[in-house]
Motif scaffolding. Structure first.
Motif, short mmCIF file in Angstrom:
data_model
loop_
_atom_site.label_atom_id
_atom_site.label_comp_id
_atom_site.label_asym_id
_atom_site.label_seq_id
_atom_site.Cartn_x
_atom_site.Cartn_y
_atom_site.Cartn_z
N GLN A 440 -7.87 24.42 -36.73
CA GLN A 440 -8.76 23.70 -37.63
C GLN A 440 -9.03 22.28 -37.17
O GLN A 440 -9.98 21.66 -37.63
N VAL A 441 -8.20 21.77 -36.24
CA VAL A 441 -8.28 20.36 -35.88
C VAL A 441 -8.74 20.14 -34.44
O VAL A 441 -9.61 19.28 -34.19
N PHE A 442 -8.21 20.92 -33.52
CA PHE A 442 -8.48 20.66 -32.11
C PHE A 442 -9.62 21.55 -31.61
O PHE A 442 -9.89 22.63 -32.14
N ALA A 443 -10.28 21.08 -30.55
CA ALA A 443 -11.47 21.74 -30.02
C ALA A 443 -11.14 23.12 -29.46
O ALA A 443 -10.00 23.42 -29.11
N GLU A 444 -12.19 23.95 -29.38
CA GLU A 444 -12.05 25.30 -28.81
C GLU A 444 -11.52 25.21 -27.39
O GLU A 444 -11.90 24.34 -26.61
N GLY A 445 -10.65 26.13 -27.06
CA GLY A 445 -10.10 26.20 -25.70
C GLY A 445 -8.84 25.39 -25.52
O GLY A 445 -8.15 25.54 -24.51
N ILE A 446 -8.53 24.52 -26.46
CA ILE A 446 -7.29 23.74 -26.36
C ILE A 446 -6.20 24.50 -27.13
O ILE A 446 -6.13 24.45 -28.35
N ASP A 447 -5.41 25.25 -26.37
CA ASP A 447 -4.39 26.09 -27.01
C ASP A 447 -2.97 25.75 -26.57
O ASP A 447 -2.02 26.44 -26.94
N THR A 448 -2.83 24.68 -25.77
CA THR A 448 -1.50 24.20 -25.40
C THR A 448 -1.50 22.67 -25.43
O THR A 448 -2.55 22.03 -25.33
#
Length: 484
Positions: A440-448
């Protein structure tokens, strides 16, 4: 120079210094003897040269007949002609230890960890005060150890708030004009123990092994407060909930209850003793027995007079009215020890508000500090992210505790370094604050976390640093009140 039956040469010889060494101020770790006129008359330049090179300083006479009072050094009521004061530099620090005695074979430590400047200033204060100038109270008692405690109102306060809101700084500002000897600071942590806090028997090696009581910070400050009833003393406990406070305080926990106005207590005194000790407002309501602490306070004396209290080997320990306890606590530390209600009830709790006071130049500079090469001010980001934390985590426990404090990171020259911001702020937001709300907070593609930090520190072509957040546009447009 002679003092009583012992001369300076014999005393210095006892500590391994010869005549040549003691007179040569150019040799480091030598010794120097003074009479009081030499001692007080020494210029600051001389102090900063010859005296600082010496390991031992010796005061030979009794300050021209004036007393070296307990207001200056605990344990000494009168320096007689056959006594001396020896000041020994700790080899491992810039602090000095003060001894008093009447035999080179039996000096008694009377003051720990005092700076040389404070020692000279204290001696000067004693010399400037003649016996006739000693003030009397209404009963005609000297205002040293023989006087009643002035009307101190002790404080017991825990300052709490989010990380970086300025709790420690609040105490530092409050005590900035308090002499170093009047305050002791300790930091609680998970491995900190009652023995370290109060004191313990430890081996000492001085030619042979002996076992002596080594006072902890609690015992050090309570002794200073007992022996200097006209001065206010402070025990500062940082991070009080990062250690097991109940276990660290142990039975001294009982001392945190203080007598209120109009209350008195004489419990624990011998009824057959005509001079019954009566404890009044500000003293601990209850008492604990601790022979080691009691002996450390009395020194080599069978009994000492502390205000209107006759303190002997049977006297129990209480907090005196001139000792305050100030502590800090991070409300966001959920993984450490909690303070139960019984403990908190004995302290006043004061929230350190997480807000900018722009009337203070340093705070104003922090608010307007730019997050390196982004055009975004710290105050702007702080307001935006704290509003997002409140909205995103609404309904979850400890939401307020997750907010960023004003001083969570500090600026250097009006700039908050991008690496510091990434490794401290972004890591905290990823690992702790939005742990279950990351999509809900960080941009798409940022998963680590690695991708988050890399994307901020080295944004790809066409991207900017704060593109790591989904609603960067709201950040750019965000306007916040400094007192949000």
């Amino acid at each position: 120079m002679m003092f009583g039956k012992y001369d300076a040469d014999r005393l210095f010889s006892q500590y391994g210094f010869n005549q040549k060494q003691k007179n040569d101020e150019t040799i480091i770790n030598t010794a120097k003897a003074f009479d009081s006129n030499e001692y007080i008359g020494s210029s600051r330049n001389r102090l900063n040269s010859g005296i600082l090179r010496n390991q031992f300083l010796l005061l030979l006479d009794s300050l021209n007949g004036k007393p070296l009072s307990n207001q200056t050094f605990s344990g000494v009521t009168q320096l007689r002609a056959d006594q001396y004061v020896l000041v020994h530099q700790n080899r491992e620090s810039e602090l000095w230890e003060v001894y008093q005695g009447n035999s080179p074979n039996n000096p008694r430590k009377i003051y720990d960890a005092i700076t040389l400047k404070n020692f000279f200033d204290s001696i000067q204060e004693v010399v400037d005060t003649t016996i006739n100038d000693v003030k009397k109270d209404d009963s005609g008692t000297d205002n040293g150890l023989g006087s009643s405690f002035p009307n101190f109102t002790p404080s017991q306060i825990i300052y709490y708030g989010v990380p970086g809101c300025g709790k420690s700084n609040k105490i530092r500002e409050q005590l900035k004009d308090v002499p170093e000897k009047n305050k002791v600071r300790v930091v609680f942590h998970p491995e900190y123990t009652n023995a370290e806090f109060i004191g313990q028997i430890l081996p000492k090696v001085n030619g042979h092994v002996t076992y002596e009581f080594t006072p902890g910070p609690f015992t050090q400050i309570i002794k200073r407060a007992y022996l200097n009833p006209n001065e206010h003393f402070y025990l500062v406990i940082e991070e009080i909930n990062r250690g097991n406070a109940a276990a660290i305080f142990g039975d001294t926990f009982q001392l945190l209850d203080r007598l209120k106005a109009g209350e008195t207590d004489s419990l624990g005194n011998d009824p057959a003793n005509a001079a019954v000790n009566t404890f009044t407002e500000g003293w601990s309501q209850y008492f604990v027995q601790n022979d080691d602490v009691n002996a450390y306070i009395r020194g080599n004396e069978n009994s000492i007079q502390i205000g209107n209290i006759c303190f002997d080997s049977n006297t129990a320990i209480r907090l005196p009215p001139n000792l305050s306890i100030l502590a800090t606590m991070n409300t966001s530390d959920q993984n450490v020890f909690t303070l139960d209600n019984a403990f908190q009830r004995r302290f006043d709790m004061e929230l350190v508000r997480n807000e900018f006071d722009l009337t203070q130049p340093a705070v104003n500079a922090q608010y307007n500090a730019e997050i390196d090469d982004t055009g975004i001010k710290w105050g702007q980001f702080w307001g935006w992210i704290n509003a997002k934390i409140t909205a995103t985590l609404k309904g979850l426990s400890s939401t307020e505790d997750k907010r960023l404090g004003v001083w969570f990171v500090s600026n250097v020259g009006g700039i908050i370094d991008d690496k510091v911001f990434a490794e401290k702020v972004l890591k905290f937001l990823w690992d702790d604050v939005f742990k279950f709300k990351r999509p809900q907070v960080f941009a798409e593609g940022i998963d680590t976390l690695e991708k988050l930090i890399n994307s901020f520190e080295k944004p790809s072509e066409g991207k900017e640093r704060f593109d790591v957040f989904k609603d960067k546009a709201n950040l750019i447009a965000f306007e916040t009140s400094p007192t949000l």
